[in-house]
Design a protein around this motif. Structure first.
Motif, short mmCIF file in Angstrom:
data_model
loop_
_atom_site.label_atom_id
_atom_site.label_comp_id
_atom_site.label_asym_id
_atom_site.label_seq_id
_atom_site.Cartn_x
_atom_site.Cartn_y
_atom_site.Cartn_z
N PHE A 1 0.85 -1.18 0.00
CA PHE A 1 0.00 0.00 0.00
C PHE A 1 0.89 1.25 0.00
CE2 PHE A 1 -2.56 -3.36 1.90
CZ PHE A 1 -3.77 -3.21 1.23
N PRO A 2 0.31 2.44 -0.19
CA PRO A 2 1.15 3.65 -0.11
C PRO A 2 1.57 4.00 1.32
CG PRO A 2 -1.11 4.23 -0.67
CD PRO A 2 -1.03 2.74 -0.72
N VAL A 3 1.32 3.11 2.25
CA VAL A 3 1.90 3.18 3.59
C VAL A 3 2.52 1.82 3.86
CG1 VAL A 3 -0.30 2.56 4.69
CG2 VAL A 3 1.50 3.69 6.03
N TYR A 4 3.73 1.82 4.39
CA TYR A 4 4.43 0.56 4.65
C TYR A 4 3.81 -0.15 5.84
CZ TYR A 4 8.22 1.71 1.40
OH TYR A 4 8.95 2.00 0.28
N PRO A 5 3.90 -1.49 5.86
CA PRO A 5 3.25 -2.25 6.94
C PRO A 5 3.62 -1.78 8.34
CG PRO A 5 4.00 -3.76 5.23
CD PRO A 5 4.52 -2.39 4.85
N GLU A 6 4.89 -1.41 8.54
CA GLU A 6 5.33 -1.04 9.89
C GLU A 6 4.82 0.34 10.33
OE1 GLU A 6 9.08 -0.54 7.22
OE2 GLU A 6 7.19 -1.66 7.21
N PHE A 7 4.09 1.03 9.43
CA PHE A 7 3.55 2.35 9.78
C PHE A 7 2.02 2.35 9.85
CE2 PHE A 7 7.79 3.16 8.35
CZ PHE A 7 8.23 4.20 9.16
N PHE A 8 1.42 1.18 9.75
CA PHE A 8 -0.05 1.11 9.85
C PHE A 8 -0.56 1.70 11.16
CE2 PHE A 8 -2.25 -1.94 6.74
CZ PHE A 8 -1.38 -1.63 5.71
N MET B 1 -8.05 -0.95 4.21
CA MET B 1 -6.90 -1.66 3.63
C MET B 1 -6.94 -3.14 3.98
SD MET B 1 -3.62 0.95 3.80
CE MET B 1 -3.78 1.40 5.53
N SER B 2 -7.41 -3.45 5.17
CA SER B 2 -7.41 -4.85 5.63
C SER B 2 -8.28 -5.75 4.75
CB SER B 2 -7.86 -4.93 7.09
OG SER B 2 -9.23 -4.61 7.21
N ASP C 1 -2.86 -8.87 3.21
CA ASP C 1 -2.53 -10.19 3.73
C ASP C 1 -2.06 -10.06 5.18
OD1 ASP C 1 0.11 -9.29 3.71
OD2 ASP C 1 0.74 -10.53 2.02
N SER C 2 -1.57 -11.13 5.76
CA SER C 2 -1.19 -11.12 7.17
C SER C 2 0.03 -10.24 7.45
CB SER C 2 -0.91 -12.55 7.64
OG SER C 2 0.12 -13.14 6.87
N ASP C 3 0.78 -9.86 6.41
CA ASP C 3 1.93 -8.97 6.57
C ASP C 3 1.59 -7.51 6.30
OD1 ASP C 3 3.75 -11.05 7.18
OD2 ASP C 3 4.06 -11.47 5.06
N ASN C 4 0.30 -7.23 6.10
CA ASN C 4 -0.16 -5.87 5.77
C ASN C 4 0.39 -5.39 4.42
OD1 ASN C 4 -1.87 -5.51 7.95
ND2 ASN C 4 -0.32 -4.55 9.22
#
Length: 389
Positions: free
Chosen positions: A355-362, A373-374, A378-381
């Protein structure tokens, strides 16, 4: 990687987890001018240690909302003047039509780009805003983001030096925002330099925007433009300026390193593009200064050799559009996503859509947007493989 592989004790210490000081980075750059091989080995090691062998990209549609701009940069062809063929002022119907096309192509990012506060300079911009029911570009950006979000696209806005209140408004509909620092040196704003007639490119103003975004807990994309007349120390200083912001606020989600390309109809048309080795060395330095950072180069600006930058430590290709131009660099078409996938696989990496936001910044994104987005994550965002086909 054994310390015995490297002749430099300074580079060996980075493999062991030490963070280089600014003086260290200067020395590493100077040593790399003779031979950058060991620097690349360390940047690869740190990328693999922190990011594995996954390389990401964002499948996007580029909304060139309005390309009138109060600034004039010596290298820019994005900016238009009223009456020029390339002028862009999208209506709400234009936005809706492009959103529908993007959905059919399974795009996930709606990239909204504007010139710097065009309504302050151009009556045409003020008239365009009034015709669409708005008094400012930011008001229109909020509405445009809502149109995209309603259709299942996730907005990311690049609109120059937004105020803190404007960013607060956009946070409700944008999963991230972007502002290129370009360089932290005020020398580039002096007479005869590329930012002389671009007051918004003053580095103090840009750094303040990035700090305000940090206070608002907004994931930010920023980056540097390499080859516009800076020297290596100024680029290293610029990396550390970004590092200082991220160390304090933890909101810089990625750094883009963009290589300057001369454009025929600009004052810098005769300026040379940066040599690839110089550019790769700065990419590698960014990795060793910020080992955990998401680092990208635009693949369309290095069309023949972009995959070789995997050896310098990048882990992202940025936004790639299957349907719209790169309106900032229209001379350089996007590579086909299937070709990027093949080149990554050939180099031992696997490509994934994000996504235009990285998983670690959700965790910085408001819960309503995360819920949307969810539905396709997937399970890794990351974007699910089924949706990203």
């Amino acid at each position: 990687m054994s310390k015995l592989i490297l002749s430099s004790e300074l580079l060996n210490s980075l493999v062991d987890g030490r963070t280089p000081s600014k003086d260290d980075a200067y020395h590493i750059y100077q040593d790399s001018e003779m031979d950058p091989t060991d620097l690349y080995k360390v940047s690869q090691f740190l990328r693999t240690k922190n990011k594995g062998t996954r390389v990401t990209y964002s499948r996007k549609v580029f909304f060139n909302l309005i390309n009138l701009c109060r600034d004039t940069c010596s290298y820019c062809t994005y900016k238009s003047e009223p009456g020029q063929a390339k002028v862009s002022m999208l209506s709400k119907n234009d936005i809706t039509s492009l959103v529908n096309v993007a959905k059919k192509q399974n795009c996930t990012e709606a990239l909204f780009v504007t010139g710097e506060r065009p309504e302050q300079k151009y009556q045409e911009a003020r008239t365009w805003l009034k015709e669409n029911g708005f008094s400012s570009t930011t008001e229109y950006l909020v509405a445009a983001s809502e149109i995209a979000l309603e259709a299942g696209l996730f907005p990311h806005t690049n609109a120059g030096n937004l105020t803190k209140d404007e960013m607060r408004q956009l946070k409700d509909t944008n999963v991230s925002l972007g502002l290129m620092l370009e360089n932290s040196s005020e020398r580039l704003s002096e007479e005869g330099m590329p930012h002389q007639f671009a007051p918004s490119k003053n580095p103090k103003a840009r750094i303040k925007v990035l700090q305000n975004a940090g206070e608002l807990k907004i994931p930010m994309t920023t980056g540097l433009l390499v080859g516009i007349g800076e020297n290596p120390h100024e680029l290293i200083d610029s990396i550390y300026a970004i590092k200082e912001i991220h160390d304090k606020y933890q909101n810089i989600q990625e750094i883009i390193l963009q290589n300057f390309q001369p454009k025929i109809d600009t004052p810098m048309k005769s300026s040379p593009m940066p040599q690839e080795r110089y550019f790769k060395t700065l990419v590698a330095l960014t990795r060793i200064i910020l080992p955990d950072m998401n680092i990208q180069i635009p693949p369309n600006l290095s069309p023949v050799s972009y995959s070789s930058f995997l050896s310098a430590g990048i882990n992202d290709w940025g936004g790639i559009s299957p349907i719209t131009l790169d309106y900032v660099n229209p001379e350089f078409p996007w590579p086909r996503i299937n070709d990027v996938n093949t080149n990554c696989a050939d180099a031992g990496f696997h490509l994934r859509a994000r996504f235009p936001v990285y998983p670690e910044f959700f965790h910085m994104v408001n819960s309503d947007l995360v819920s949307k987005m969810s539905e396709i994550a997937d399970s890794d965002n990351l974007v699910s493989s089924e949706y990203a086909k």
